[in-house]
Design a protein around this motif. Structure first.
Motif, PDB file in Angstrom:
ATOM      1  N   SER A 183      -0.866  -4.048  -3.205  1.00  0.00           N
ATOM      2  CA  SER A 183      -1.776  -3.076  -3.801  1.00  0.00           C
ATOM      3  C   SER A 183      -1.923  -3.325  -5.299  1.00  0.00           C
ATOM      4  O   SER A 183      -3.038  -3.285  -5.839  1.00  0.00           O
ATOM      5  CB  SER A 183      -1.266  -1.665  -3.542  1.00  0.00           C
ATOM      6  N   LYS A 184      -0.814  -3.583  -5.984  1.00  0.00           N
ATOM      7  CA  LYS A 184      -0.865  -3.876  -7.417  1.00  0.00           C
ATOM      8  C   LYS A 184      -1.686  -5.137  -7.687  1.00  0.00           C
ATOM      9  O   LYS A 184      -2.467  -5.185  -8.637  1.00  0.00           O
ATOM     10  CB  LYS A 184       0.549  -4.040  -7.984  1.00  0.00           C
ATOM     11  N   GLU A 185      -1.506  -6.157  -6.852  1.00  0.00           N
ATOM     12  CA  GLU A 185      -2.259  -7.400  -7.015  1.00  0.00           C
ATOM     13  C   GLU A 185      -3.756  -7.147  -6.834  1.00  0.00           C
ATOM     14  O   GLU A 185      -4.571  -7.668  -7.596  1.00  0.00           O
ATOM     15  CB  GLU A 185      -1.766  -8.450  -6.016  1.00  0.00           C
ATOM     16  N   MET A 186      -4.101  -6.333  -5.837  1.00  0.00           N
ATOM     17  CA  MET A 186      -5.501  -6.009  -5.586  1.00  0.00           C
ATOM     18  C   MET A 186      -6.088  -5.229  -6.758  1.00  0.00           C
ATOM     19  O   MET A 186      -7.209  -5.502  -7.191  1.00  0.00           O
ATOM     20  CB  MET A 186      -5.637  -5.205  -4.291  1.00  0.00           C
ATOM     21  N   GLN A 187      -5.337  -4.266  -7.280  1.00  0.00           N
ATOM     22  CA  GLN A 187      -5.806  -3.486  -8.417  1.00  0.00           C
ATOM     23  C   GLN A 187      -6.052  -4.383  -9.626  1.00  0.00           C
ATOM     24  O   GLN A 187      -7.046  -4.222 -10.337  1.00  0.00           O
ATOM     25  CB  GLN A 187      -4.795  -2.395  -8.773  1.00  0.00           C
ATOM     26  N   GLU A 188      -5.180  -5.332  -9.849  1.00  0.00           N
ATOM     27  CA  GLU A 188      -5.338  -6.262 -10.968  1.00  0.00           C
ATOM     28  C   GLU A 188      -6.586  -7.136 -10.783  1.00  0.00           C
ATOM     29  O   GLU A 188      -7.332  -7.375 -11.728  1.00  0.00           O
ATOM     30  CB  GLU A 188      -4.080  -7.123 -11.127  1.00  0.00           C
ATOM     31  N   GLN A 189      -6.804  -7.597  -9.574  1.00  0.00           N
ATOM     32  CA  GLN A 189      -7.998  -8.403  -9.300  1.00  0.00           C
ATOM     33  C   GLN A 189      -9.268  -7.587  -9.538  1.00  0.00           C
ATOM     34  O   GLN A 189     -10.225  -8.090 -10.123  1.00  0.00           O
ATOM     35  CB  GLN A 189      -7.972  -8.926  -7.859  1.00  0.00           C
ATOM     36  N   LEU A 190      -9.267  -6.348  -9.084  1.00  0.00           N
ATOM     37  CA  LEU A 190     -10.432  -5.483  -9.283  1.00  0.00           C
ATOM     38  C   LEU A 190     -10.633  -5.174 -10.768  1.00  0.00           C
ATOM     39  O   LEU A 190     -11.766  -5.149 -11.257  1.00  0.00           O
ATOM     40  CB  LEU A 190     -10.280  -4.192  -8.483  1.00  0.00           C
TER      41      LEU A 190
ATOM     42  N   GLU B 290       1.058  -4.436   9.401  1.00  0.00           N
ATOM     43  CA  GLU B 290       2.106  -3.681  10.091  1.00  0.00           C
ATOM     44  C   GLU B 290       3.490  -4.288   9.883  1.00  0.00           C
ATOM     45  O   GLU B 290       4.493  -3.579   9.931  1.00  0.00           O
ATOM     46  CB  GLU B 290       1.800  -3.592  11.586  1.00  0.00           C
ATOM     47  N   SER B 291       3.546  -5.579   9.652  1.00  0.00           N
ATOM     48  CA  SER B 291       4.841  -6.247   9.493  1.00  0.00           C
ATOM     49  C   SER B 291       5.357  -6.194   8.059  1.00  0.00           C
ATOM     50  O   SER B 291       6.504  -6.551   7.800  1.00  0.00           O
ATOM     51  CB  SER B 291       4.746  -7.697   9.955  1.00  0.00           C
ATOM     52  N   MET B 292       4.534  -5.730   7.130  1.00  0.00           N
ATOM     53  CA  MET B 292       4.932  -5.686   5.728  1.00  0.00           C
ATOM     54  C   MET B 292       5.824  -4.477   5.450  1.00  0.00           C
ATOM     55  O   MET B 292       5.635  -3.411   6.020  1.00  0.00           O
ATOM     56  CB  MET B 292       3.695  -5.609   4.827  1.00  0.00           C
ATOM     57  N   THR B 293       6.770  -4.665   4.555  1.00  0.00           N
ATOM     58  CA  THR B 293       7.607  -3.558   4.107  1.00  0.00           C
ATOM     59  C   THR B 293       6.818  -2.725   3.099  1.00  0.00           C
ATOM     60  O   THR B 293       5.783  -3.167   2.587  1.00  0.00           O
ATOM     61  CB  THR B 293       8.884  -4.072   3.426  1.00  0.00           C
ATOM     62  N   ASP B 294       7.318  -1.533   2.791  1.00  0.00           N
ATOM     63  CA  ASP B 294       6.658  -0.687   1.798  1.00  0.00           C
ATOM     64  C   ASP B 294       6.607  -1.373   0.434  1.00  0.00           C
ATOM     65  O   ASP B 294       5.613  -1.265  -0.281  1.00  0.00           O
ATOM     66  CB  ASP B 294       7.373   0.656   1.676  1.00  0.00           C
ATOM     67  N   VAL B 295       7.647  -2.101   0.088  1.00  0.00           N
ATOM     68  CA  VAL B 295       7.685  -2.820  -1.191  1.00  0.00           C
ATOM     69  C   VAL B 295       6.591  -3.886  -1.220  1.00  0.00           C
ATOM     70  O   VAL B 295       5.877  -4.031  -2.224  1.00  0.00           O
ATOM     71  CB  VAL B 295       9.082  -3.451  -1.420  1.00  0.00           C
ATOM     72  N   GLU B 296       6.449  -4.620  -0.131  1.00  0.00           N
ATOM     73  CA  GLU B 296       5.406  -5.649  -0.058  1.00  0.00           C
ATOM     74  C   GLU B 296       4.010  -5.026  -0.128  1.00  0.00           C
ATOM     75  O   GLU B 296       3.120  -5.572  -0.774  1.00  0.00           O
ATOM     76  CB  GLU B 296       5.548  -6.467   1.225  1.00  0.00           C
ATOM     77  N   LYS B 297       3.832  -3.891   0.517  1.00  0.00           N
ATOM     78  CA  LYS B 297       2.536  -3.201   0.478  1.00  0.00           C
ATOM     79  C   LYS B 297       2.208  -2.751  -0.943  1.00  0.00           C
ATOM     80  O   LYS B 297       1.068  -2.891  -1.403  1.00  0.00           O
ATOM     81  CB  LYS B 297       2.527  -2.008   1.424  1.00  0.00           C
TER      82      LYS B 297
END
Length: 92
Positions: free
Chosen positions: A77-84, A66-73
């Motif tokens: 998400s990009k980091e998670m996609q790369e890990q997957l 909830e405290s993250m900005t849209d840019v941080e989210k």
């Protein structure tokens, strides 16, 4: 109590002293246990949490989200996609 000779309600305590005491908190204390649960990153350990621990962990993760900005989210998400992608690329 971990700091029996320290007045934890001392309004005159400066930030540096507070953070020094906090950083030295032992995991056997109630606060130390909460910090340990909130900061756990090992998925196997998280799976073994009891219902109270899972609630503490999930509530904290939700607060972070909830405290993250849209840019941080988007970055997360990009980091998670790369890990997957890396994890599942060997199955192609």
């Amino acid at each position: 109590m971990q700091y029996p000779n320290k007045d934890i309600y001392d309004d005159g305590m400066d930030w540096q002293e507070f953070t020094t005491l906090l950083s030295g908190i032992m995991p056997e204390t109630p606060l130390g246990q909460i910090v340990q649960i909130r900061s756990e990153t090992d998925t196997n350990m998280i799976k073994k949490f009891n219902s109270s621990q899972k609630k503490i962990y999930n509530d904290w993760q939700q607060k972070i989200l909830e405290s993250m900005t849209d840019v941080e989210k988007k970055q997360r998400s990009k980091e998670m996609q790369e890990q997957l992608r890396k994890a599942f690329s060997k199955f192609r």
